[in-house]
Design a protein around this motif. Structure first.
Motif, PDB file in Angstrom:
ATOM      1  N   ALA A 293     -81.638  24.829  83.158  1.00  0.00           N
ATOM      2  CA  ALA A 293     -80.293  25.369  83.426  1.00  0.00           C
ATOM      3  C   ALA A 293     -80.636  26.763  83.548  1.00  0.00           C
ATOM      4  N   ARG A 294     -81.333  27.673  82.750  1.00  0.00           N
ATOM      5  CA  ARG A 294     -81.504  28.824  82.517  1.00  0.00           C
ATOM      6  C   ARG A 294     -82.211  29.323  84.057  1.00  0.00           C
TER       7      ARG A 294
ATOM      8  N   THR B 222     -81.985  27.460  86.764  1.00  0.00           N
ATOM      9  CA  THR B 222     -81.417  27.561  87.916  1.00  0.00           C
ATOM     10  C   THR B 222     -80.102  28.751  87.954  1.00  0.00           C
ATOM     11  N   ASP B 223     -79.842  28.974  86.814  1.00  0.00           N
ATOM     12  CA  ASP B 223     -78.919  30.175  86.858  1.00  0.00           C
ATOM     13  C   ASP B 223     -79.559  31.500  87.291  1.00  0.00           C
TER      14      ASP B 223
ATOM     15  N   ARG C  64     -78.543  33.692  90.529  1.00  0.00           N
ATOM     16  CA  ARG C  64     -78.012  35.082  90.551  1.00  0.00           C
ATOM     17  C   ARG C  64     -79.064  36.003  91.311  1.00  0.00           C
TER      18      ARG C  64
END
Length: 113
Positions: A51-52, A54-55, A59
């Motif tokens: 998840a990190r 992907t974030d 960004r």
């Protein structure tokens, strides 16, 4: 800079691979197997990391200039730390050699796990 900020960036490069035509940044079969084994042991942690990543990717796609600036900042900080290590090793080569050997042993242990 905190090391905890650097690790996700490095993992992102390993996990997502490189968009270039060469193999730089891509995982070897051995690395992939180790990641899969760790994820089998702790799937919740892997989901958080994914998840990190992907974030972070989103960004960077939204603001590539900010990501490039961050990469340059990290490079500059790494150069400063490398220079500090070189100076420390020049001042005390025995301690440096001992530390290097300890790191090698740790890496050997991790590779056999």
């Amino acid at each position: 800079m905190k090391i905890s900020l650097l690790i996700p960036c490095l993992l992102a490069g390993l996990w997502m691979g490189s968009a270039s035509a060469d193999d730089h940044g891509k995982l070897t079969d051995e690395q992939r197997a180790r990641i899969e084994a760790r994820c089998a042991e702790n799937p919740e942690r892997c989901e958080k990391i994914k998840a990190r990543l992907t974030d972070a990717k989103a960004r960077c796609e939204a603001d590539p200039a900010a990501c490039e600036a961050r990469k340059q900042e990290i490079k500059a900080q790494m150069k400063v730390r490398a220079e500090a290590r070189r100076e420390a090793c020049a001042a005390d080569p025995a301690a440096c050699a001992e530390k290097r050997e300890a790191i090698r042993e740790t890496l050997k242990e991790r590779q056999t796990q």
